[in-house]
Design a protein around this motif. Structure first.
Motif, PDB file in Angstrom:
ATOM      1  N   ASP A   2       0.809  -1.134  -0.065  1.00 55.14           N
ATOM      2  CA  ASP A   2      -0.026  -0.140   0.019  1.00 55.14           C
ATOM      3  C   ASP A   2       0.963   1.029  -0.116  1.00 55.14           C
ATOM      4  N   ILE A   3       0.350   2.398  -0.326  1.00 53.89           N
ATOM      5  CA  ILE A   3       1.012   3.598  -0.193  1.00 53.89           C
ATOM      6  C   ILE A   3       0.987   4.758   0.785  1.00 53.89           C
ATOM      7  N   GLY A   4      -0.464   5.197   0.858  1.00 57.66           N
ATOM      8  CA  GLY A   4      -0.778   6.008   1.869  1.00 57.66           C
ATOM      9  C   GLY A   4      -0.557   5.715   3.210  1.00 57.66           C
ATOM     10  N   LYS A   5       0.148   6.183   4.105  1.00 57.13           N
ATOM     11  CA  LYS A   5       0.440   5.777   5.456  1.00 57.13           C
ATOM     12  C   LYS A   5       1.323   4.721   5.593  1.00 57.13           C
ATOM     13  N   VAL A   6       1.892   4.236   4.405  1.00 54.18           N
ATOM     14  CA  VAL A   6       2.813   2.871   4.680  1.00 54.18           C
ATOM     15  C   VAL A   6       4.178   3.428   4.080  1.00 54.18           C
ATOM     16  N   LEU A   7       4.256   4.213   2.865  1.00 56.97           N
ATOM     17  CA  LEU A   7       5.236   4.769   2.358  1.00 56.97           C
ATOM     18  C   LEU A   7       5.362   6.519   2.422  1.00 56.97           C
ATOM     19  N   THR A  47       5.321  -5.150  -6.104  1.00 59.21           N
ATOM     20  CA  THR A  47       4.059  -4.098  -6.950  1.00 59.21           C
ATOM     21  C   THR A  47       3.488  -3.287  -5.756  1.00 59.21           C
ATOM     22  N   MET A  48       2.566  -2.575  -6.387  1.00 58.50           N
ATOM     23  CA  MET A  48       1.926  -1.386  -5.002  1.00 58.50           C
ATOM     24  C   MET A  48       0.501  -1.720  -5.343  1.00 58.50           C
ATOM     25  N   LEU A  49      -0.473  -1.344  -4.684  1.00 59.32           N
ATOM     26  CA  LEU A  49      -1.741  -1.461  -4.691  1.00 59.32           C
ATOM     27  C   LEU A  49      -2.307  -0.369  -3.753  1.00 59.32           C
ATOM     28  N   THR A  50      -3.108   0.667  -4.591  1.00 60.48           N
ATOM     29  CA  THR A  50      -3.356   1.703  -3.482  1.00 60.48           C
ATOM     30  C   THR A  50      -4.860   2.307  -3.938  1.00 60.48           C
ATOM     31  N   ASN A  51      -5.318   2.750  -2.930  1.00 57.65           N
ATOM     32  CA  ASN A  51      -6.681   3.661  -3.178  1.00 57.65           C
ATOM     33  C   ASN A  51      -6.266   4.945  -3.232  1.00 57.65           C
ATOM     34  N   PHE A  52      -6.478   5.613  -4.419  1.00 56.42           N
ATOM     35  CA  PHE A  52      -5.769   6.931  -4.821  1.00 56.42           C
ATOM     36  C   PHE A  52      -6.649   7.318  -5.814  1.00 56.42           C
ATOM     37  N   ALA A  53      -6.927   8.643  -6.100  1.00 56.85           N
ATOM     38  CA  ALA A  53      -7.464   9.268  -7.083  1.00 56.85           C
ATOM     39  C   ALA A  53      -6.385   9.406  -8.261  1.00 56.85           C
ATOM     40  N   SER A  54      -6.893   8.999  -9.294  1.00 60.00           N
ATOM     41  CA  SER A  54      -5.846   8.952 -10.589  1.00 60.00           C
ATOM     42  C   SER A  54      -4.868  10.208 -10.846  1.00 60.00           C
ATOM     43  N   ASP A  55      -5.498  11.514 -10.706  1.00 62.87           N
ATOM     44  CA  ASP A  55      -4.471  12.698 -10.924  1.00 62.87           C
ATOM     45  C   ASP A  55      -3.868  13.002  -9.884  1.00 62.87           C
ATOM     46  N   ILE A  95       1.013  -5.526   2.498  1.00 64.24           N
ATOM     47  CA  ILE A  95       1.496  -4.677   3.521  1.00 64.24           C
ATOM     48  C   ILE A  95       0.507  -3.498   3.583  1.00 64.24           C
ATOM     49  N   ASP A  96      -0.485  -3.287   4.380  1.00 66.77           N
ATOM     50  CA  ASP A  96      -1.170  -2.272   4.460  1.00 66.77           C
ATOM     51  C   ASP A  96      -1.617  -1.699   5.821  1.00 66.77           C
ATOM     52  N   ASP A  97      -1.849  -0.373   6.015  1.00 70.03           N
ATOM     53  CA  ASP A  97      -2.227   0.275   7.427  1.00 70.03           C
ATOM     54  C   ASP A  97      -3.575   0.032   7.881  1.00 70.03           C
ATOM     55  N   GLU A 109      -6.815  -2.112   8.883  1.00 70.06           N
ATOM     56  CA  GLU A 109      -7.021  -3.669   9.238  1.00 70.06           C
ATOM     57  C   GLU A 109      -8.061  -4.194   8.299  1.00 70.06           C
ATOM     58  N   LYS A 110      -8.999  -3.429   7.705  1.00 71.09           N
ATOM     59  CA  LYS A 110     -10.069  -3.775   6.929  1.00 71.09           C
ATOM     60  C   LYS A 110      -9.590  -4.466   5.559  1.00 71.09           C
ATOM     61  N   ASN A 111      -8.754  -3.654   5.214  1.00 69.87           N
ATOM     62  CA  ASN A 111      -7.737  -4.195   3.806  1.00 69.87           C
ATOM     63  C   ASN A 111      -7.045  -5.138   3.936  1.00 69.87           C
ATOM     64  N   VAL A 112      -6.245  -5.427   5.175  1.00 70.96           N
ATOM     65  CA  VAL A 112      -5.502  -6.493   5.311  1.00 70.96           C
ATOM     66  C   VAL A 112      -6.495  -7.977   5.556  1.00 70.96           C
ATOM     67  N   ILE A 113      -7.360  -7.759   6.339  1.00 70.22           N
ATOM     68  CA  ILE A 113      -8.675  -8.786   6.483  1.00 70.22           C
ATOM     69  C   ILE A 113      -8.954  -9.439   5.018  1.00 70.22           C
ATOM     70  N   ALA A 114      -9.480  -8.189   4.246  1.00 69.35           N
ATOM     71  CA  ALA A 114      -9.782  -8.727   2.946  1.00 69.35           C
ATOM     72  C   ALA A 114      -8.751  -9.531   1.923  1.00 69.35           C
ATOM     73  N   ALA A 115      -7.548  -9.031   2.148  1.00 70.84           N
ATOM     74  CA  ALA A 115      -6.586  -9.485   1.487  1.00 70.84           C
ATOM     75  C   ALA A 115      -6.268 -11.037   2.034  1.00 70.84           C
ATOM     76  N   ARG A 116      -6.456 -11.275   3.046  1.00 69.65           N
ATOM     77  CA  ARG A 116      -6.260 -12.821   3.719  1.00 69.65           C
ATOM     78  C   ARG A 116      -7.381 -13.327   3.269  1.00 69.65           C
ATOM     79  N   GLU A 117      -8.459 -12.846   3.106  1.00 70.69           N
ATOM     80  CA  GLU A 117      -9.853 -13.729   2.832  1.00 70.69           C
ATOM     81  C   GLU A 117      -9.755 -14.109   1.353  1.00 70.69           C
ATOM     82  N   PHE A 118      -8.951 -13.052   0.404  1.00 72.56           N
ATOM     83  CA  PHE A 118      -8.945 -13.393  -0.947  1.00 72.56           C
ATOM     84  C   PHE A 118      -7.778 -14.529  -0.870  1.00 72.56           C
ATOM     85  N   GLY A 119      -6.907 -14.753  -0.238  1.00 73.05           N
ATOM     86  CA  GLY A 119      -5.863 -15.693  -0.394  1.00 73.05           C
ATOM     87  C   GLY A 119      -4.540 -15.233  -0.220  1.00 73.05           C
TER      88      GLY A 119
END
Length: 204
Positions: free
Chosen positions: A10-15, A107-115, A166-168, A170-180
């Motif tokens: 993840d990027i925001g509040k991680v990097l 790689t990176m995966l982020t919730n971010f506006a495009s611009d 790697i994400d700050d 908890e809900k994103n971490v849980i969802a990633a684990r549930e995905f596999g």
């Protein structure tokens, strides 16, 4: 435990640091009024729709229709966005760069506006150093929707069981684990070093 062969940041509040309070301490000096504005007007719920792909003009007009007296402050959110990402977390960036230099697939995966993400990449060159990035605003899907993890896995040819996220949030971490994926909650860089070490990935 499956060997980790793919690392997703993840990027925001991680990097990089993110805090909309920073410019608004100047724009709205009164603490109570600023707190109201950032929770009820330019709220996190409103801002996340830009992460989902809504353009800023539509976002601003939606709020201005509801809060016409706040029009200047609403527009100030986008106008002063650069101040909201004032610095990178140096230790986290050093970990990222060592992983890359050691040959790990990052790689990176982020919730971010495009611009605004493109502005962040121009400001922080390490955001273009990995093999690639999935930006929610580009694809219209945000974490923790399982579809964004599926999209990232497919686009970058990852093996889910061999992927560490790697994400700050908890809900994103849980969802990633549930995905596999394997996933860890980022709290600080030293914790990340330990999490990587626990999975056989050494960083200085």
């Amino acid at each position: 435990m499956t060997e980790i062969r793919h690392i997703v940041f993840d990027i925001g509040k991680v990097l990089i640091h993110y805090d909309p309070e920073i410019p608004f301490r100047r724009i709205i000096a009164d603490d109570r009024r600023r707190a109201w504005f950032l929770s009820e007007v330019c709220s996190p719920q409103w801002n996340v729709e830009q992460d989902r792909g809504r353009n800023w003009q539509d976002a601003e007009m939606e709020l201005i229709d509801r809060f016409p007296d706040e029009a200047d402050n609403i527009r100030a959110f986008r106008q002063n966005w650069n101040e909201m990402v004032p610095y990178a977390y140096e230790r986290s960036v050093a970990i990222l760069q060592q992983l890359l230099s050691d040959g790990h697939d990052v790689t990176m995966l982020t919730n971010f506006a495009s611009d605004t993400f493109r502005e962040a990449q121009a400001k922080y060159p390490f955001l273009v150093a990995s093999r690639g990035v999935t930006v929610s605003g580009d694809i219209g899907i945000i974490k923790p929707d399982p579809a964004i993890y599926a999209r990232h896995t497919k686009d970058f040819g990852l093996e889910a069981a061999a992927t560490l996220f790697i994400d700050d949030s908890e809900k994103n971490v849980i969802a990633a684990r549930e995905f596999g994926w394997s996933a860890v909650l980022f709290e600080d860089a030293e914790g990340l070093v330990r999490d990587l070490s626990d999975r056989g990935i050494a960083v200085d």
